[in-house]
Write an enzyme that holds these catalytic residues in place. Sequence first.
Site, PDB file in Angstrom:
ATOM      1  N   LYS A 111      22.317  50.330  57.243  1.00 59.76           N
ATOM      2  CA  LYS A 111      20.754  50.467  57.254  1.00 59.76           C
ATOM      3  C   LYS A 111      20.234  51.636  57.616  1.00 59.76           C
ATOM      4  O   LYS A 111      18.717  52.011  57.192  1.00 59.76           O
ATOM      5  CB  LYS A 111      20.303  49.110  57.995  1.00 59.76           C
ATOM      6  CG  LYS A 111      20.954  47.911  57.206  1.00 59.76           C
ATOM      7  CD  LYS A 111      20.734  46.771  57.392  1.00 59.76           C
ATOM      8  CE  LYS A 111      20.801  45.266  56.402  1.00 59.76           C
ATOM      9  NZ  LYS A 111      20.193  44.405  57.207  1.00 59.76           N
ATOM     10  N   LYS A 192      25.998  44.354  47.161  1.00 61.05           N
ATOM     11  CA  LYS A 192      26.098  42.946  47.160  1.00 61.05           C
ATOM     12  C   LYS A 192      24.310  42.656  46.509  1.00 61.05           C
ATOM     13  O   LYS A 192      23.609  43.032  47.436  1.00 61.05           O
ATOM     14  CB  LYS A 192      26.195  42.329  48.274  1.00 61.05           C
ATOM     15  CG  LYS A 192      25.989  42.770  49.436  1.00 61.05           C
ATOM     16  CD  LYS A 192      25.840  41.986  50.814  1.00 61.05           C
ATOM     17  CE  LYS A 192      24.122  42.217  51.626  1.00 61.05           C
ATOM     18  NZ  LYS A 192      23.918  41.384  52.801  1.00 61.05           N
ATOM     19  N   LYS A 195      18.737  40.557  49.937  1.00 62.97           N
ATOM     20  CA  LYS A 195      17.293  40.458  49.705  1.00 62.97           C
ATOM     21  C   LYS A 195      16.448  41.096  50.470  1.00 62.97           C
ATOM     22  O   LYS A 195      15.559  42.366  49.656  1.00 62.97           O
ATOM     23  CB  LYS A 195      16.905  39.592  51.744  1.00 62.97           C
ATOM     24  CG  LYS A 195      17.126  38.137  51.227  1.00 62.97           C
ATOM     25  CD  LYS A 195      16.658  37.481  51.747  1.00 62.97           C
ATOM     26  CE  LYS A 195      17.062  37.249  52.833  1.00 62.97           C
ATOM     27  NZ  LYS A 195      17.419  36.505  53.908  1.00 62.97           N
TER      28      LYS A 195
HETATM   29  P1  ATP Z   1      19.874  41.925  54.025  1.00 58.95           P
HETATM   30  O1  ATP Z   1      19.491  42.440  52.563  1.00 58.95           O
HETATM   31  O2  ATP Z   1      18.401  41.904  55.072  1.00 58.95           O
HETATM   32  O3  ATP Z   1      20.761  42.325  55.439  1.00 58.95           O
HETATM   33  P2  ATP Z   1      20.649  39.274  52.793  1.00 58.95           P
HETATM   34  O4  ATP Z   1      20.335  38.803  51.736  1.00 58.95           O
HETATM   35  O5  ATP Z   1      22.356  40.023  52.756  1.00 58.95           O
HETATM   36  O6  ATP Z   1      19.548  40.074  53.488  1.00 58.95           O
HETATM   37  P3  ATP Z   1      20.894  37.774  55.304  1.00 58.95           P
HETATM   38  O7  ATP Z   1      19.670  36.738  56.090  1.00 58.95           O
HETATM   39  O8  ATP Z   1      21.456  39.154  55.947  1.00 58.95           O
HETATM   40  O9  ATP Z   1      20.839  37.405  53.477  1.00 58.95           O
HETATM   41  O10 ATP Z   1      21.836  36.524  55.285  1.00 58.95           O
HETATM   42  C1  ATP Z   1      22.199  35.394  54.536  1.00 58.95           C
HETATM   43  C2  ATP Z   1      23.963  34.671  54.391  1.00 58.95           C
HETATM   44  O11 ATP Z   1      23.783  34.872  53.525  1.00 58.95           O
HETATM   45  C3  ATP Z   1      24.716  35.545  54.929  1.00 58.95           C
HETATM   46  O12 ATP Z   1      25.528  34.587  55.302  1.00 58.95           O
HETATM   47  C4  ATP Z   1      25.412  36.262  54.597  1.00 58.95           C
HETATM   48  O13 ATP Z   1      26.410  37.122  55.343  1.00 58.95           O
HETATM   49  C5  ATP Z   1      24.481  35.520  53.509  1.00 58.95           C
HETATM   50  N1  ATP Z   1      25.029  36.151  51.797  1.00 58.95           N
HETATM   51  C6  ATP Z   1      23.590  37.554  51.639  1.00 58.95           C
HETATM   52  N2  ATP Z   1      24.305  38.331  51.278  1.00 58.95           N
HETATM   53  C7  ATP Z   1      24.969  37.288  50.439  1.00 58.95           C
HETATM   54  C8  ATP Z   1      25.677  37.678  49.126  1.00 58.95           C
HETATM   55  N3  ATP Z   1      25.564  39.301  48.474  1.00 58.95           N
HETATM   56  N4  ATP Z   1      27.304  37.515  48.382  1.00 58.95           N
HETATM   57  C9  ATP Z   1      27.031  36.166  49.576  1.00 58.95           C
HETATM   58  N5  ATP Z   1      26.975  35.521  50.765  1.00 58.95           N
HETATM   59  C10 ATP Z   1      25.668  36.287  51.367  1.00 58.95           C
END
Ligand code: ATP
Length: 327
Positions: A111, A192, A195
């Site tokens: 990041k 992955k 968001k």
């Molecule tokens: P950011 O991109 O801001 O890190 P994020 O989409 O990864 O956000 P988080 O709020 O960090 O979302 O994560 C919420 C939950 O969703 C966590 O348990 C994380 O491991 C899970 N998660 C996030 N992205 C994925 C993905 N692509 N596949 C499976 N689980 C995910």
Amino acid sequence: MTRVFSGIKPTGNVHLGNVLGALQHWVEDQHRADSLYCVVDLHALTVPQDPDELRSTTLRLAQILLAMGLDPEVCTLFVQSHVHQHAELAWIMECTASYGELSRMTQFKDKSDKAGFVSGGLFTYPALMAADILLYDTDLVPVGDDQRQHVELARDVAERFNSRYGDTFVVPTATFPAAGARVMDLQDPTSKMSKSEDTAAGTILLLDDPKVIEKKIKRAVTDTDSEVRFDVAAKPGVSNLLSILGAATGRTPEQAAEGYTQYGPLKADTAAAVIERLSPIQARFAELAADPAETHRLLAVGAAKAGELAAATLTRARANLGLLAAT
Ligand code: ATP
Ligand code: LTN
């Protein structure tokens, strides 16, 4: 009873990776354990946020969690900043974690390489996450694969604190869902679905219209040959579709692959399964969004329950550390 804690950041839009990788497991787990689920708004502050946007995203995320089936009568659902002990214990955790440990966090490296402005909070973020977990005497922390290192740090910090100051914290263990642990971007199946770094066409949002979902899956990147087989290294695109289809229908990706010889039908069935999974959640969300006062009420109940547990742990930590009691 086993205590479970997990958190999700109110940034951007909830996507299919969040649903299949995390949230659907939260909904199942709430009946098996004493579970707390937290909208971690303080974690969102590691990057600058628009205040109105943060407020509405936080409320909307709570409504999505309720729409998915988290039941405030069964689990404790709350907003992190409503329980002030998180920020307070985070400082203590920052002083317990080492600079070297924090420097080794791969998410920070990723990041900070990409960010224009790197806040101090982005670096110390795992200490706040450790505080979230340790405040509730948490046994299990269900997370996606990307959070493995952060939970490991929470364990190390808990053990260090306990050995320095006496038994204070329960040492937590991370758990990972078997299927759909990592949902990848449909346009770039080697990174992955996320968001904050979403490619619009590669990310299926929980509140996407069924037609949009169909289109995104139809256009998903596949692999050069035309064989349907689960093989993440050789066939990342097709394997991602199989993970999604499997996780949306309660099967392993290998089971989901059975019977497919072409990409077309696989994509059609994956789209149908995702739409069937998301539609009822979307309908329930629309009802909740029409009555925000009810969500605020439920969150206040959650914060009161969480606050009681957090206060007890923080009092114990303060006393063991030698912070003079305020009388
Ligand atoms: P950011 O991109 O801001 O890190 P994020 O989409 O990864 O956000 P988080 O709020 O960090 O979302 O994560 C919420 C939950 O969703 C966590 O348990 C994380 O491991 C899970 N998660 C996030 N992205 C994925 C993905 N692509 N596949 C499976 N689980 C995910
Ligand atoms: N860092 C996590 C969100 C998170 C969390 C937590 C997860 C914050 N605090 C405590 C589990 C337990 C993320 O980015 N997914």
